[in-house]
Design a protein around this motif. Structure first.
Motif, PDB file in Angstrom:
ATOM      1  N   ALA A 111       0.209   1.949  10.903  1.00 31.65           N
ATOM      2  CA  ALA A 111      -0.460   2.022   9.603  1.00 31.65           C
ATOM      3  C   ALA A 111      -1.425   0.858   9.447  1.00 31.65           C
ATOM      4  O   ALA A 111      -1.057  -0.204   8.969  1.00 31.65           O
ATOM      5  CB  ALA A 111       0.563   2.030   8.479  1.00 31.65           C
ATOM      6  N   GLY A 112      -2.672   1.061   9.852  1.00 33.32           N
ATOM      7  CA  GLY A 112      -3.699   0.054   9.629  1.00 33.32           C
ATOM      8  C   GLY A 112      -4.005  -0.053   8.146  1.00 33.32           C
ATOM      9  O   GLY A 112      -4.261  -1.120   7.623  1.00 33.32           O
ATOM     10  N   ALA A 113      -3.940   1.091   7.465  1.00 32.92           N
ATOM     11  CA  ALA A 113      -4.097   1.141   6.007  1.00 32.92           C
ATOM     12  C   ALA A 113      -3.422   2.425   5.524  1.00 32.92           C
ATOM     13  O   ALA A 113      -3.390   3.419   6.251  1.00 32.92           O
ATOM     14  CB  ALA A 113      -5.553   1.131   5.611  1.00 32.92           C
ATOM     15  N   ALA A 114      -2.853   2.389   4.325  1.00 29.50           N
ATOM     16  CA  ALA A 114      -2.212   3.575   3.764  1.00 29.50           C
ATOM     17  C   ALA A 114      -2.286   3.514   2.246  1.00 29.50           C
ATOM     18  O   ALA A 114      -2.321   2.432   1.639  1.00 29.50           O
ATOM     19  CB  ALA A 114      -0.760   3.661   4.215  1.00 29.50           C
ATOM     20  N   LEU A 115      -2.303   4.709   1.632  1.00 33.03           N
ATOM     21  CA  LEU A 115      -2.393   4.829   0.184  1.00 33.03           C
ATOM     22  C   LEU A 115      -1.427   5.903  -0.290  1.00 33.03           C
ATOM     23  O   LEU A 115      -1.359   6.989   0.303  1.00 33.03           O
ATOM     24  CB  LEU A 115      -3.837   5.220  -0.209  1.00 33.03           C
ATOM     25  CG  LEU A 115      -4.133   5.458  -1.683  1.00 33.03           C
ATOM     26  CD1 LEU A 115      -4.028   4.160  -2.480  1.00 33.03           C
ATOM     27  CD2 LEU A 115      -5.535   6.065  -1.839  1.00 33.03           C
ATOM     28  N   ASN A 116      -0.651   5.600  -1.350  1.00 28.72           N
ATOM     29  CA  ASN A 116       0.249   6.557  -1.990  1.00 28.72           C
ATOM     30  C   ASN A 116      -0.195   6.746  -3.431  1.00 28.72           C
ATOM     31  O   ASN A 116      -0.484   5.771  -4.119  1.00 28.72           O
ATOM     32  CB  ASN A 116       1.696   6.020  -2.041  1.00 28.72           C
ATOM     33  CG  ASN A 116       2.375   6.106  -0.709  1.00 28.72           C
ATOM     34  OD1 ASN A 116       2.638   7.176  -0.211  1.00 28.72           O
ATOM     35  ND2 ASN A 116       2.669   4.944  -0.139  1.00 28.72           N
ATOM     36  N   TYR A 172       1.964   6.292 -10.223  1.00 25.94           N
ATOM     37  CA  TYR A 172       2.386   5.152  -9.407  1.00 25.94           C
ATOM     38  C   TYR A 172       1.470   5.158  -8.190  1.00 25.94           C
ATOM     39  O   TYR A 172       1.368   6.174  -7.482  1.00 25.94           O
ATOM     40  CB  TYR A 172       3.845   5.323  -8.981  1.00 25.94           C
ATOM     41  CG  TYR A 172       4.306   4.319  -7.955  1.00 25.94           C
ATOM     42  CD1 TYR A 172       4.694   3.036  -8.335  1.00 25.94           C
ATOM     43  CD2 TYR A 172       4.349   4.638  -6.598  1.00 25.94           C
ATOM     44  CE1 TYR A 172       5.115   2.115  -7.399  1.00 25.94           C
ATOM     45  CE2 TYR A 172       4.773   3.722  -5.657  1.00 25.94           C
ATOM     46  CZ  TYR A 172       5.152   2.464  -6.059  1.00 25.94           C
ATOM     47  OH  TYR A 172       5.568   1.546  -5.133  1.00 25.94           O
ATOM     48  N   ILE A 173       0.785   4.051  -7.963  1.00 25.76           N
ATOM     49  CA  ILE A 173      -0.123   3.934  -6.823  1.00 25.76           C
ATOM     50  C   ILE A 173       0.293   2.712  -6.015  1.00 25.76           C
ATOM     51  O   ILE A 173       0.554   1.646  -6.580  1.00 25.76           O
ATOM     52  CB  ILE A 173      -1.590   3.799  -7.286  1.00 25.76           C
ATOM     53  CG1 ILE A 173      -2.002   5.051  -8.075  1.00 25.76           C
ATOM     54  CG2 ILE A 173      -2.518   3.575  -6.093  1.00 25.76           C
ATOM     55  CD1 ILE A 173      -3.384   4.966  -8.696  1.00 25.76           C
ATOM     56  N   ASN A 188      -0.141  -5.750   0.548  1.00 19.60           N
ATOM     57  CA  ASN A 188       0.708  -4.698  -0.021  1.00 19.60           C
ATOM     58  C   ASN A 188       0.706  -4.858  -1.526  1.00 19.60           C
ATOM     59  O   ASN A 188       0.896  -5.961  -2.032  1.00 19.60           O
ATOM     60  CB  ASN A 188       2.160  -4.822   0.473  1.00 19.60           C
ATOM     61  CG  ASN A 188       2.280  -4.585   1.954  1.00 19.60           C
ATOM     62  OD1 ASN A 188       2.197  -3.465   2.406  1.00 19.60           O
ATOM     63  ND2 ASN A 188       2.446  -5.663   2.715  1.00 19.60           N
ATOM     64  N   ASN A 189       0.544  -3.753  -2.248  1.00 18.87           N
ATOM     65  CA  ASN A 189       0.541  -3.823  -3.701  1.00 18.87           C
ATOM     66  C   ASN A 189       0.935  -2.468  -4.268  1.00 18.87           C
ATOM     67  O   ASN A 189       0.741  -1.430  -3.624  1.00 18.87           O
ATOM     68  CB  ASN A 189      -0.839  -4.230  -4.223  1.00 18.87           C
ATOM     69  CG  ASN A 189      -0.782  -4.844  -5.606  1.00 18.87           C
ATOM     70  OD1 ASN A 189       0.243  -4.809  -6.270  1.00 18.87           O
ATOM     71  ND2 ASN A 189      -1.897  -5.408  -6.035  1.00 18.87           N
ATOM     72  N   SER A 190       1.489  -2.479  -5.487  1.00 21.19           N
ATOM     73  CA  SER A 190       1.813  -1.236  -6.193  1.00 21.19           C
ATOM     74  C   SER A 190       1.687  -1.479  -7.685  1.00 21.19           C
ATOM     75  O   SER A 190       1.855  -2.605  -8.163  1.00 21.19           O
ATOM     76  CB  SER A 190       3.223  -0.757  -5.835  1.00 21.19           C
ATOM     77  OG  SER A 190       4.182  -1.716  -6.207  1.00 21.19           O
ATOM     78  N   PHE A 191       1.397  -0.422  -8.414  1.00 20.07           N
ATOM     79  CA  PHE A 191       1.219  -0.527  -9.860  1.00 20.07           C
ATOM     80  C   PHE A 191       1.331   0.860 -10.477  1.00 20.07           C
ATOM     81  O   PHE A 191       1.279   1.875  -9.785  1.00 20.07           O
ATOM     82  CB  PHE A 191      -0.145  -1.168 -10.203  1.00 20.07           C
ATOM     83  CG  PHE A 191      -1.328  -0.482  -9.575  1.00 20.07           C
ATOM     84  CD1 PHE A 191      -2.029   0.503 -10.249  1.00 20.07           C
ATOM     85  CD2 PHE A 191      -1.730  -0.826  -8.287  1.00 20.07           C
ATOM     86  CE1 PHE A 191      -3.108   1.127  -9.661  1.00 20.07           C
ATOM     87  CE2 PHE A 191      -2.814  -0.209  -7.693  1.00 20.07           C
ATOM     88  CZ  PHE A 191      -3.510   0.780  -8.385  1.00 20.07           C
ATOM     89  N   ILE A 192       1.485   0.888 -11.800  1.00 21.39           N
ATOM     90  CA  ILE A 192       1.514   2.142 -12.560  1.00 21.39           C
ATOM     91  C   ILE A 192       0.329   2.111 -13.509  1.00 21.39           C
ATOM     92  O   ILE A 192       0.067   1.099 -14.172  1.00 21.39           O
ATOM     93  CB  ILE A 192       2.834   2.292 -13.328  1.00 21.39           C
ATOM     94  CG1 ILE A 192       3.995   2.428 -12.332  1.00 21.39           C
ATOM     95  CG2 ILE A 192       2.787   3.495 -14.257  1.00 21.39           C
ATOM     96  CD1 ILE A 192       5.370   2.456 -12.969  1.00 21.39           C
TER      97      ILE A 192
END
Length: 192
Positions: free
Chosen positions: A182-187, A112-113, A151-155
């Motif tokens: 949070a100017g930019a963040a990544l999970n 999951y990103i 903002n976005n998320s995906f698998i």
């Protein structure tokens, strides 16, 4: 045989037949259960069984990184990778390069990103995640009007050693990330 003995035997046979028929009729009467008695005392606890094997902790592979310092990003049409040097929390099997722009996942699996990019002003710019140097289509946000927040998320299924980068693209100009937040963040989180 003597008649007296015969009469006695006949009498005994009649009595036996009579008792047998009474016994048969009694055995056909339904029995009724009485009330349940008190519960007895609990027995002793049994011996503890062996400990099972430890299961895999799949989401132990994870990463978070952000850019809270803000700053101007010189965006080029082909794409500019964002540096995420702040608040990095990476498991041992995810590494980042010295520029804090390329994250490498160790184990293969389903991941999951998610990402967010927050600019100080709206721009007609696009965002995406590159996986092994190629844009992952489901990660792209390509607006038709200016945006300041992405903002976005995906698998996605990743192979061992896959690289992940967060980019702004599609503009030749400057984008300013929010500072002090949070100017930019990544999970990045491994699911299986």
């Amino acid at each position: 045989m003597n008649e007296n003995v015969r009469d006695t035997l006949d009498s005994l046979m009649k009595q036996e037949l009579l008792l047998g028929s009474k016994l048969d009729s009694i055995s056909n009467i339904p029995t009724l259960a009485g009330p349940t008695g008190d519960t007895g005392i609990t027995g002793a606890t049994g011996v503890t069984g062996p400990t099972g094997i430890t299961g895999a902790i799949l989401n132990a592979t994870s990463a978070f990184a952000s850019n809270t310092g803000g700053g101007i990003v010189a965006v080029v049409v082909g794409g500019t990778t964002l540096s995420l040097p702040n608040d990095q929390n990476l498991s041992a099997d995810i590494t980042v390069n010295a520029a804090n722009t390329v994250f490498t996942v160790g184990p293969a699996g389903r991941y999951y990103i998610s990402y967010q990019i927050n600019l100080t002003a709206g721009l007609l710019v696009s965002s995406r995640v590159l996986i092994n140097g190629t844009a992952f289509t489901s990660s792209i946000i390509a607006p038709v009007a200016s945006l300041a927040n992405f903002n976005n998320s995906f698998i996605v299924t990743l192979t061992a050693g896959s690289t992940i980068q967060l980019q702004l693209f599609g503009l030749l100009g400057a984008a300013t990330l929010l500072g002090g937040s949070a100017g930019a963040a990544l999970n990045i989180i491994r699911l299986s």
